[in-house]
Design a protein around this motif. Structure first.
Motif, PDB file in Angstrom:
ATOM      1  N   LYS A   1       4.500  -8.202  -9.088  1.00  0.00           N
ATOM      2  CA  LYS A   1       3.533  -7.150  -8.729  1.00  0.00           C
ATOM      3  C   LYS A   1       3.649  -5.945  -9.652  1.00  0.00           C
ATOM      4  O   LYS A   1       2.640  -5.387 -10.086  1.00  0.00           O
ATOM      5  CB  LYS A   1       3.734  -6.721  -7.275  1.00  0.00           C
ATOM      6  CG  LYS A   1       3.180  -7.706  -6.289  1.00  0.00           C
ATOM      7  CD  LYS A   1       3.335  -7.224  -4.863  1.00  0.00           C
ATOM      8  CE  LYS A   1       2.748  -8.251  -3.908  1.00  0.00           C
ATOM      9  NZ  LYS A   1       2.858  -7.842  -2.521  1.00  0.00           N
TER      10      LYS A   1
ATOM     11  N   SER B   1      -7.268  -3.020  -8.598  1.00  0.00           N
ATOM     12  CA  SER B   1      -6.238  -3.416  -7.624  1.00  0.00           C
ATOM     13  C   SER B   1      -6.752  -4.524  -6.718  1.00  0.00           C
ATOM     14  O   SER B   1      -6.030  -5.481  -6.423  1.00  0.00           O
ATOM     15  CB  SER B   1      -5.810  -2.221  -6.764  1.00  0.00           C
ATOM     16  OG  SER B   1      -5.153  -1.268  -7.533  1.00  0.00           O
TER      17      SER B   1
ATOM     18  N   GLU C   1      -5.308  -8.299  -6.389  1.00  0.00           N
ATOM     19  CA  GLU C   1      -4.910  -8.802  -5.076  1.00  0.00           C
ATOM     20  C   GLU C   1      -5.635 -10.096  -4.717  1.00  0.00           C
ATOM     21  O   GLU C   1      -5.055 -11.031  -4.171  1.00  0.00           O
ATOM     22  CB  GLU C   1      -5.196  -7.730  -4.022  1.00  0.00           C
ATOM     23  CG  GLU C   1      -4.675  -8.059  -2.647  1.00  0.00           C
ATOM     24  CD  GLU C   1      -4.950  -6.923  -1.675  1.00  0.00           C
ATOM     25  OE1 GLU C   1      -5.510  -7.211  -0.604  1.00  0.00           O
ATOM     26  OE2 GLU C   1      -4.613  -5.766  -1.989  1.00  0.00           O
TER      27      GLU C   1
END
Length: 182
Positions: free
Chosen positions: A33, A49, A53
């Motif tokens: 991550k 983001s 994800e």
């Protein structure tokens, strides 16, 4: 390289092209991550983001093992992926989860890519043990380990350990027992 040094380097956007990360599931997930965020989303943009994800970012490819092996087709798809320049970022990032499940044919295909990689490609292989990878793959990557991280090693009893080793070399096992029980 220990994790602390790795973290400092990626915080300065000083990336290497090929990494092997070894450790527990939680450590591998954290490093993955952090690297993904720094490489593909240095400005911490919300839209990017979400793409990361949801694994829809055009410059990110994640390869996972299927029933404890990584098929050659996954590596062939990765080779096609890395041959094209990044679309949104400065780099393309490939994360191989469960790298210990690379079979010989997959490993050899990956090896060629590691040897002849473009400047805009970063490949990160996540493993539970680096020794499950071909030595030729290990030799072409920067190694990051949870185990050799300085924050996980307690140096407070180092002097005591040296004393115990010295006594052991002299064969003074009674003194070792006394040293340990103090």
């Amino acid at each position: 390289m220990n994790y602390t040094l790795f973290k400092e380097k990626i915080d300065l956007f000083d990336f290497s092209q090929n990494y092997i990360v070894e450790g527990s599931e939680s450590f591998l997930e954290r490093v993955s991550k952090e690297l993904t965020s720094k490489v593909l989303n240095p400005e911490e943009d919300f839209k990017i983001s979400r793409e990361i994800e949801e694994q829809t970012h055009p410059d990110l490819m994640i390869i996972e093992s299927e029933r404890n092996y990584i098929p050659i087709d996954s590596i062939r798809n990765m080779i096609k992926f890395v041959q094209k320049r990044p679309l949104e970022s400065k780099y393309k990032l490939v994360i191989i989860k469960g790298g210990q499940f690379l079979r010989a044919e997959s490993s050899n295909a990956l090896l060629k890519t590691l040897e002849e990689s473009f400047d805009y490609i970063i490949i990160c292989i996540l493993v539970d043990s680096r020794y499950k990878l071909l030595s030729t793959i290990r030799s072409r990557c920067i190694f990051i380990s949870e185990v050799n991280s300085s924050e996980n090693f307690d140096y407070s009893n180092y002097e005591n350990l040296l004393e115990i080793l010295s006594l052991a070399l002299k064969g003074d096992f009674l003194s070792i027992y006394e040293c340990i029980t103090i």
